[in-house]
Design an enzyme around this catalytic site. Structure first.
Site, PDB file in Angstrom:
ATOM      1  CG  ASP A 129       7.064  57.998  27.327  1.00 20.28           C
ATOM      2  OD1 ASP A 129       7.582  58.874  26.618  1.00 20.28           O
ATOM      3  OD2 ASP A 129       6.576  56.954  26.856  1.00 20.28           O
ATOM      4  CD  GLU A 173       6.233  62.401  25.420  1.00 23.46           C
ATOM      5  OE1 GLU A 173       5.832  63.262  24.591  1.00 23.46           O
ATOM      6  OE2 GLU A 173       5.682  61.307  25.590  1.00 23.46           O
ATOM      7  CG  ASP A 177      10.587  57.513  20.849  1.00 15.90           C
ATOM      8  OD1 ASP A 177      11.014  56.347  20.844  1.00 15.90           O
ATOM      9  OD2 ASP A 177       9.681  57.896  21.609  1.00 15.90           O
TER      10      ASP A 177
END
Length: 506
Positions: A307, A355, A408
């Protein structure tokens, strides 16, 4: 098992799967766990012709908004995912222990109520374990403790100390525990011996149940994509035991904190508040902490999504005391040097996904592509402006993951209902649809792209709206609580998804 990425000899193989965190499984215990609901989901994946299952971080959450991206340790597992039913099978709980279950909401997690209930069960299981005659169980436990001592000892002392100090942050502990010498650490370890053993036991249960589930999935040809946040929580065993690795004093005072500048999700950026790494210190010992972290995670999962990958090329440093992330600055990260060190110990072909959303520079793209890490393409973003590079006909590489949306994002149906009429019109014309089953239209388009990997949240398979959203970035409360119910998945749904998947050669 893992399906190779950068050095893939099966370059024409295409894979698809579902994004779903284990907390979202059905179970009678207020939260999803590694019990029956997890195995039924894996069976659904197999029936639906899917070969990937993506999860969020499995770390023990700090209760700071209950986010899996804020953990007490990057190595440990979340005890709330331990299945009481599996503990009963191991004779660590009796049938009557599971008779009086609170009236939990089946579609939303009440974390405080779940903690109160499940930790009561775990205490009973630990008492049974202390008197067990099961030699296999004891040998397995000892083997686990020995293999994981490099992180387990720090973590269990940290958690025992937190319990002893009624949940206060380590920066508020007495000096002989906040900054322990070898002698004071030994003294506290003896004083908290029972609590330390209890936390070791919880980690053993987590790992025992998780690895059994992972093996079950792998045996059915399903690879698991894990997830690690780039930063760690300030109130974590990682920081307490390794202060020198972070931009902070021994007392725990931070000089700057992590965040991201203003972007799609927030006009003031996101002020995460995590400590930043002291990369010079990491470099000096060959990035051993990071190598241990990646090795540990790749053992737990088959692929690993990093991430905020861009933060390893350059990170947004915000001065302490700022109320938003606007006044930060970009600071260079370790870049290629870090991944060369990881490759030297773990092999050239790292099963890592990047990501790479947000403000991505040519330098970030170069870092990603140098190591062949697949990046992310989000379909919802593709329809919000002009000729987006996320539109399927604009994808310029097979080595990427196409998502309908992520944890998200809003669900695809929720996004469609709330977006502009311009975007809705573009979606209808692009997908040649009347939008009556818009989330499956998104899935179909996602499967049909050239991307080697296609992933969609279970909420889109279930055609759910905004009520099923997992996270709203920047919103402190009410996230990470969504669950589906037993019976929501059925054979007709699996058959339809399998047919669509096979149609696009996945």
């Amino acid at each position: 098992m893992h399906f190779k990425t950068s050095a893939d000899s099966h370059v024409n193989h295409r894979y698809s799967g579902i994004l779903l965190h284990p907390t979202s499984f059905p179970s009678p215990y207020g939260i999803g766990d590694f019990g029956k609901g997890a195995y039924e989901f894996v069976d659904f994946l197999e029936a639906a012709g899917q070969h990937l299952w993506q999860i969020l971080p499995l770390v023990p959450i700090t209760s700071f908004g209950n986010s899996p991206y804020q953990g007490f340790s990057v190595f440990a597992g979340e005890p709330l995912l331990i299945s009481p039913e599996l503990l009963q099978e191991k004779r660590l709980l009796a049938r009557e222990d599971l008779q009086d279950i609170p009236d939990f909401d089946p579609v939303k997690i009440d974390y405080d109520l779940v903690r109160e209930y499940k930790y009561g069960l775990y205490k009973k299981a630990f008492a049974a374990f202390l008197h067990t005659a099961d030699k296999n169980l004891l040998e397995e436990y000892e083997s686990f403790c020995e293999a994981n001592a490099f992180w387990l000892n720090d973590y269990c002392l940290f958690m025992a100390a937190r319990d002893y100090h009624e949940g206060s942050a380590w920066t508020e502990w007495p000096d002989d525990l906040r900054n322990p010498t070898k002698e004071s650490r030994a003294l506290w370890s003896r004083k908290l011996e029972d609590s330390i053993s209890y936390h070791r036991f919880l980690q053993y249960l987590f790992h025992m149940q998780w690895y059994a589930l992972k093996q079950y999935a792998n045996d059915k040809g399903i690879a698991i994509i894990g997830d690690i946040p780039i930063f760690v929580s300030p109130d974590s065993a990682d920081v307490w035991a390794n202060r020198e690795l972070f931009q902070m004093t021994e007392e725990g005072t931070l000089s700057a904190v992590a965040g991201v500048p203003p972007d799609y999700f927030s006009s003031t950026g996101q002020l995460w508040g995590n400590p930043l790494y002291d990369w010079e210190v990491h470099k000096a010992d060959g990035y051993q902490w990071w190598i241990s972290r990646i090795r540990n995670q790749i053992d737990q999962v088959d692929y690993l999504r990093i991430d905020h990958f861009r933060g390893l090329e350059a990170y947004w440093s915000v001065p302490v005391g700022e109320t938003t992330a606007i006044n930060g600055t970009w600071v260079k990260g370790p870049g290629e040097d870090l991944f060369r060190a990881i490759q030297a110990e773990l092999g050239e072909d790292l099963p890592i996904f990047a990501e790479d959303l947000g403000l991505i520079t040519p330098e970030v793209e170069h870092l990603r592509d140098t190591f062949g890490f697949p990046g992310m393409r989000i379909l919802q973003f593709a329809f919000e402006g002009g000729e987006s590079t996320f539109l399927p006909h604009q994808l310029n590489t097979r080595n990427c993951i196409c998502y309908t949306g992520t944890h998200d994002n809003n669900t695809s149906r929720g996004w469609y209902d709330q977006t502009s009429e311009y975007s809705r019109d573009k979606v209808r014309r692009y997908m040649n649809t009347d939008a009556s089953s818009i989330s499956w239209d998104f899935i179909r388009i996602c499967l049909g792209t050239i991307a080697r990997y296609a992933i969609f949240p279970l909420q889109d398979v279930l055609k759910l709206g905004s009520e099923a959203r997992m996270n709203v970035p920047g919103q402190a409360h009410g996230n990470w609580a969504w669950r589906y119910q037993k019976g929501d998945l059925n054979s007709g749904m699996a058959s339809g998804l399998r047919q669509m998947t096979e149609l696009f050669g996945r």
